[in-house]
Design an enzyme around this catalytic site. Sequence first.
Site, short mmCIF file in Angstrom:
data_model
loop_
_atom_site.label_atom_id
_atom_site.label_comp_id
_atom_site.label_asym_id
_atom_site.label_seq_id
_atom_site.Cartn_x
_atom_site.Cartn_y
_atom_site.Cartn_z
N HIS A 1 0.81 -1.24 0.00
CA HIS A 1 0.00 0.00 0.00
C HIS A 1 0.83 1.27 0.00
O HIS A 1 0.26 2.36 0.14
CB HIS A 1 -0.91 0.04 1.23
N LYS A 12 -14.97 8.31 -3.41
CA LYS A 12 -16.20 8.61 -2.66
C LYS A 12 -16.77 9.98 -3.07
O LYS A 12 -17.97 10.15 -3.23
CB LYS A 12 -15.92 8.61 -1.15
N LYS A 36 0.57 14.20 1.68
CA LYS A 36 -0.79 14.49 1.21
C LYS A 36 -1.01 15.99 1.00
O LYS A 36 -1.98 16.43 0.42
CB LYS A 36 -1.82 13.94 2.19
N THR A 59 -8.75 6.52 -1.77
CA THR A 59 -10.08 5.97 -2.01
C THR A 59 -11.15 7.03 -1.76
O THR A 59 -12.25 6.94 -2.27
CB THR A 59 -10.34 4.74 -1.10
N LYS A 119 -8.67 13.69 5.24
CA LYS A 119 -7.86 12.48 5.19
C LYS A 119 -6.82 12.62 6.29
O LYS A 119 -6.74 13.67 6.93
CB LYS A 119 -7.19 12.30 3.82
N ARG A 120 -6.03 11.56 6.56
CA ARG A 120 -4.97 11.70 7.55
C ARG A 120 -4.07 12.88 7.17
O ARG A 120 -3.86 13.16 5.99
CB ARG A 120 -4.15 10.41 7.64
C1 8GP Z 1 -2.83 3.62 2.08
C2 8GP Z 1 -2.40 4.50 0.94
O1 8GP Z 1 -1.71 5.62 1.44
C3 8GP Z 1 -3.62 4.96 0.15
O2 8GP Z 1 -3.22 5.66 -0.97
C4 8GP Z 1 -4.43 3.74 -0.28
O3 8GP Z 1 -5.63 4.15 -0.89
C5 8GP Z 1 -4.78 2.89 0.93
O4 8GP Z 1 -3.58 2.50 1.60
C6 8GP Z 1 -5.50 1.63 0.56
O5 8GP Z 1 -4.79 0.91 -0.39
N1 8GP Z 1 -1.65 3.13 2.72
C7 8GP Z 1 -1.56 3.03 4.02
O6 8GP Z 1 -2.45 3.40 4.77
C8 8GP Z 1 -0.32 2.43 4.50
O7 8GP Z 1 0.56 2.12 3.73
N2 8GP Z 1 -0.21 2.21 5.77
C9 8GP Z 1 0.88 1.48 6.25
C10 8GP Z 1 1.77 2.08 7.17
C11 8GP Z 1 0.73 1.11 7.63
#
Ligand code: 8GP
Length: 830
Positions: A374, A682, A573, A678, A567-568
């Site tokens: 991810h 939405k 970001k 994602t 978002k976070r």
């Molecule tokens: C997130 C990505 O940042 C986001 O772009 C994507 O839509 C989402 O995963 C689902 O695929 N990634 C994370 O939250 C991530 O990599 N977290 C890891 C550090 C725990």
Amino acid sequence: VEAEIPDSQKAAWKKHSAQGFKTKEEFENEAVRHIETTLARSLYNLDDGAVYGGTALAFRDRLVIDWNKTQQNQANADQKRVYYLSLEFLMGRALDNAMLNVGLKNVAKEGLAELGFRMEDIISQERDAALGNGGLGRLAACFLDSLASLDYPAWGYGLRYRYGIFKQEIVNGYQVEVPDYWLDFNPWEFPRHDVTVDIQFYGNVRKYTDDDGKQVSVWENGEIVTATAFDVPIPGYSTPTTNNLRLWSSKSSSGEFDFQKFNSGQYEGSVNDQQRAETISAVLYPNDNLESGKELRLKQQYFWCAASLHDIVRRFKKSKKAWKEFPQNVAIQLNDTHPTLAIPELQRILIDEEGLDWDTAWSIVVNTFGYTNHTVMSEALEKWSVPLVQSLLPRHLQIIYEINLHFLQYVERTFPKDRDMLRRVSIIEEGGSKMVRMAFLAIIGSHKVNGVAELHSDLIKTTIFKDFVKIYGEDKFTNVTNGITPRRWLHEANPRLSELIASKLGGYEFLKDLTLLHKIEAFADDKAFRKEFQDIKYANKVRLAKYIKEVNGVSVNPSSLFDIQVKRIHEYKRQQLNIFGVIHRYLTLKAMSPEERKKVQPRVSIFGGKAAPGYWMAKCIIHLVNEVGRVVNNDADIGDALKVIFIEDYNVSKCEIIAPASDISEHISTAGTEASGTSNMKFVLNGGLIIGTCDGANIEITREIGEDNIFLFGNLAEDVEEIRHQHTYQGVLLDESLEKVFDAIHGGMFGNSDEFKALTNTVINNDHWLTSADFASYIKTQDSIDVVFKNQEEWLRKAIVSVSRMGFFSSDRCIEEYAEAIWNAEPVKP
Ligand code: 8GP
């Protein structure tokens, strides 16, 4: 077993077996019974909370009846099962979803009305199940919804954190973290005190040669912690299939506490073991895209992997099939590297406990696992120190070394000339302190590796995992672009829009097949449709404005352009780019005459999101947004022309109010950093447009909806490295407008400028995230948005066309792709 039960007994059970309500009358019966008995409340001692409780329990009963049938049916079907291992499941609220999925929302609504309550008030009583940080956890939740809706025999496995993600409060403009007591009342889980697994930590490995001359390893003398299962039913939409999410909770293996210590007067000592054990599942680590490397986190990972695998293996062994058939019966998907220990754990079970030889066992392991990546950001890639793994999991470290040995021997044979390759791809990173690279272990132990959007899947192949593509070939690497469940993110969040669409498509079939939305495009030029679409957006903005008034105490005009970034909070970001843009807008407005200002398109800039508690820079960004809001919102010159809002404690249920209310939303990560995103999906699905960079799924959204319907800006991923290089060697050429923004900040316009020095300095010094490099392009694009928004007819056309072309982004499509390309699994008809 079934054959052994006497017919008379079966008949008695059948006669009395729970049916669950179907009609309004029956619903009221059930809800009132639960309120009066389970909850011990009465008509004279009632509030919305109690009625929520009764309603939820009535629905839970319904779900569990379907859950039982589904489990029975899936066991009989004897098909391949899918297990989704994720440390995060960001489920949000369950009641509305349960009502929709079992198709009894109207029944409940009428029943509640008769009892004197409003559905919306009851639904809003529920706390979010917030067992996740952000995108990764919410994706897992959407996938569970789709797996059940498509009738796949699939279980989720996770941890039952006593505290999910913290609650965010904004105090004097700063983020403050408060614990989230979500388990105080949670009607959706079933404790399974009979389903427990003892998990070992520490200890030593004893080796001996058995009577057949075979080398045997025994891991022993460790500390034992018990895992107890808690099951959460996951109802599919418009199908009786109800799958299971099994969450493990930790407790001391020696019972409640140490009686010996207790009896000898050591009261405190007697609960120490218990507390130590319970700590394992106590808290969710609050980092998004960052790894902290803490021992407790590694404990959580092993605890959960070992309990889940034990459960999976136990279920397989009941079938009495040969071990080599394991991969034909079990697919395990690793959601990021967090569950990677499941790989050496399965190998350990197969060789140490089941007596298989190494190669046979390893081929079973590899054919069972799939790994989803991810993020490409190095700070988020997991590495565990070798001495830590050695002490906590001594046998696993041996197995990891052996996996590595076999792998490196293969690499050496295949690439005899590339000596450096061995260093680069080794699971063990050598150097100052030795580290286990979890992503490499996950790749080596899986038959498929996937990224989550096209650009991201290409990037992992050309950057972080490049050598592995050489070693294994292209076929091992694939892409499954993320998606979202249309049930929650369209129908529940935006019931009026869903209804409008249904009225044109002749029903709600599109909630099961989102590609049917394409038929809405025919109405993009239909006056009445546009008007209705516009009215719905307006009503959703009124709903959000009301919320903002209640919580923030600021009045915002629903006719303004609502510009949203939720978002976070993370530098990649780029909420800082957004807030600097807002300051630029404010300075521009201030420089205008009142007449000029009246002509400007009014805007509400809305921010929301949590910062990891230890992420200082992210906290600075939150503080700046709040300070800018304080100044701008109280500036009489500005009025409605600009408002700046920070929505506290952004979570799933707030997103359900926010996403339908946006005109434009911001997905503006530095190109090449956001794996997919994602929320972009939405927002568009709810009739808002996007300002975004060519990053993650924005690229595929653009391809689907058309370039004319999205506001793209900024440098491309392929140029980012070069620009950073220039920054390093030639310094940052600060954008002129941005310099004015910085002057305003440094001059104290938004309070003590020292507090924001770090934020401006990183841009001035190296601009790693291209905030300055993309600033001009960002501002220009924002200006063009004002112009297009003034032409509401054009705007509506773009929004409607975009909605109609979003069919691809359903998580149902994702699940079909995983099932086909990675799991080789089929649905089980209910
Ligand atoms: C997130 C990505 O940042 C986001 O772009 C994507 O839509 C989402 O995963 C689902 O695929 N990634 C994370 O939250 C991530 O990599 N977290 C890891 C550090 C725990």
